[in-house]
Design a protein around this motif. Structure first.
Motif, short mmCIF file in Angstrom:
data_model
loop_
_atom_site.label_atom_id
_atom_site.label_comp_id
_atom_site.label_asym_id
_atom_site.label_seq_id
_atom_site.Cartn_x
_atom_site.Cartn_y
_atom_site.Cartn_z
N TYR A 1 -126.25 -41.75 2.24
CA TYR A 1 -124.92 -41.22 2.55
C TYR A 1 -124.62 -41.34 4.05
CZ TYR A 1 -120.93 -38.04 2.74
OH TYR A 1 -119.69 -37.49 2.94
N LEU A 2 -125.64 -41.06 4.88
CA LEU A 2 -125.45 -41.08 6.33
C LEU A 2 -125.75 -42.45 6.94
CD1 LEU A 2 -127.10 -37.63 7.13
CD2 LEU A 2 -124.66 -38.15 7.06
N HIS A 3 -126.16 -43.43 6.10
CA HIS A 3 -126.47 -44.79 6.55
C HIS A 3 -127.57 -44.79 7.62
CE1 HIS A 3 -122.95 -45.91 4.28
NE2 HIS A 3 -122.19 -45.10 5.02
N LEU A 4 -128.69 -44.14 7.31
CA LEU A 4 -129.81 -44.05 8.25
C LEU A 4 -130.92 -45.00 7.83
CD1 LEU A 4 -129.96 -40.17 8.60
CD2 LEU A 4 -129.02 -41.80 10.23
N PRO A 5 -131.68 -45.53 8.78
CA PRO A 5 -132.81 -46.40 8.43
C PRO A 5 -133.97 -45.59 7.87
CG PRO A 5 -132.71 -46.08 10.81
CD PRO A 5 -131.48 -45.43 10.23
N PRO A 6 -134.89 -46.23 7.14
CA PRO A 6 -136.00 -45.50 6.52
C PRO A 6 -137.01 -44.92 7.52
CG PRO A 6 -135.97 -47.79 5.80
CD PRO A 6 -134.83 -47.60 6.74
N GLU A 7 -136.95 -45.35 8.78
CA GLU A 7 -137.91 -44.83 9.77
C GLU A 7 -137.58 -43.40 10.17
OE1 GLU A 7 -136.09 -47.85 10.82
OE2 GLU A 7 -137.52 -48.91 9.55
N ILE A 8 -136.33 -43.01 10.03
CA ILE A 8 -135.92 -41.66 10.42
C ILE A 8 -136.21 -40.71 9.26
CG2 ILE A 8 -133.99 -40.20 11.11
CD1 ILE A 8 -132.72 -42.67 12.34
N LEU B 1 -134.89 -29.61 1.69
CA LEU B 1 -134.63 -30.94 1.13
C LEU B 1 -135.75 -31.37 0.20
CD1 LEU B 1 -133.22 -33.23 3.94
CD2 LEU B 1 -132.23 -32.80 1.72
N THR B 2 -135.40 -31.96 -0.93
CA THR B 2 -136.39 -32.57 -1.81
C THR B 2 -136.48 -34.05 -1.46
OG1 THR B 2 -134.73 -33.08 -3.48
CG2 THR B 2 -135.85 -30.95 -3.68
N ASN B 3 -137.43 -34.75 -2.07
CA ASN B 3 -137.57 -36.18 -1.80
C ASN B 3 -136.32 -36.94 -2.24
OD1 ASN B 3 -140.10 -35.83 -0.72
ND2 ASN B 3 -141.13 -36.15 -2.68
N GLU B 4 -135.74 -36.55 -3.38
CA GLU B 4 -134.50 -37.19 -3.84
C GLU B 4 -133.37 -36.90 -2.87
OE1 GLU B 4 -136.19 -34.98 -5.90
OE2 GLU B 4 -137.32 -36.52 -6.96
N GLY B 5 -133.35 -35.70 -2.32
CA GLY B 5 -132.31 -35.34 -1.35
C GLY B 5 -132.43 -36.14 -0.07
N ILE B 6 -133.65 -36.41 0.36
CA ILE B 6 -133.86 -37.21 1.56
C ILE B 6 -133.30 -38.62 1.35
CG2 ILE B 6 -135.61 -38.29 3.02
CD1 ILE B 6 -137.30 -35.73 2.57
N GLU B 7 -133.61 -39.19 0.20
CA GLU B 7 -133.11 -40.54 -0.09
C GLU B 7 -131.58 -40.56 -0.20
OE1 GLU B 7 -134.92 -43.26 0.01
OE2 GLU B 7 -136.61 -41.97 0.52
N GLU B 8 -131.01 -39.57 -0.88
CA GLU B 8 -129.56 -39.52 -1.06
C GLU B 8 -128.84 -39.34 0.28
OE1 GLU B 8 -126.00 -39.63 -3.10
OE2 GLU B 8 -128.00 -39.93 -3.95
N LEU B 9 -129.33 -38.41 1.12
CA LEU B 9 -128.69 -38.20 2.42
C LEU B 9 -128.89 -39.40 3.34
CD1 LEU B 9 -129.29 -34.45 3.28
CD2 LEU B 9 -127.22 -35.54 2.46
N ARG B 10 -130.03 -40.07 3.22
CA ARG B 10 -130.27 -41.26 4.03
C ARG B 10 -129.24 -42.35 3.69
NH1 ARG B 10 -135.90 -42.29 3.56
NH2 ARG B 10 -136.20 -41.11 5.46
#
Length: 179
Positions: A99-106, A88-97
């Motif tokens: 898409y999956l509706h995850l909080p920024p702490e995870i 995962l790249t940093n952009e991928g982490i943000e995009e999947l976060r």
């Protein structure tokens, strides 16, 4: 049940469900695993019935979903010895976060630092593992080792190398011999 067909702009006939590549549940499961681990590996086997880490999801679905993420620049792809490796790249982490509706702490496990279970131990002193009192003894042992056996006092290390011995020329060998 009647199948609906439509004609696309390139004059080819496509099914109504042609855009459905894989079930959304498979895509969500792949994205969840990728976000949790931060990395995923898949063997280049398009006919495998299931992926080793993701039960009940075909390996083809994993490969194609991650190729799609790679084309969008959300994962970095490596290929070696018939295996794909995606990170995962940093952009991928943000995009999947999002898409999956995850909080920024995870965050993915690749970004988590391992917790230390035991406190740091103090380092030994510079004198070696036996301490500074034995440092001179190790020096004496080394100098005794370099001496020739029998107590003659000749230094083994000083008696080797160029110029240490007698040079003896015994003519008659090689290309210039006159025998």
């Amino acid at each position: 049940m009647k199948e609906e067909w439509k004609i696309s702009y390139d004059c080819s006939i496509r099914s109504k469900d042609a855009n459905m590549f894989m079930p959304k549940a498979h895509r969500v499961a792949i994205y969840e695993y990728l976000f949790k681990e931060g990395v995923i590996v898949a063997k280049k086997d398009f006919h495998a019935q299931k992926h080793p880490e993701l039960d009940s999801i075909p390996n083809l679905h994993v490969i194609k979903a991650l190729q799609s993420l790679h084309s969008r620049g959300l994962v970095k792809e490596q290929f070696a010895w018939r295996h794909y490796y995606w990170y995962l790249t940093n952009e991928g982490i943000e995009e999947l976060r999002s898409y999956l509706h995850l909080p920024p702490e995870i965050v993915p496990s690749t970004l988590k630092r391992p917790a230390r279970s035991e406190p740091l131990r103090p380092r030994p002193a510079a004198g070696g593992p036996r301490g500074p009192a034995d440092a001179s003894k190790t020096g004496e042992d080394r100098s005794a080792y370099r001496r020739a056996p029998g107590g003659s006092g000749v230094d083994k290390k000083g008696d080797v190398g160029p110029g240490a011995g007698e040079v003896e020329f015994r003519g008659g060998f090689g290309r210039g011999s006159r025998n």
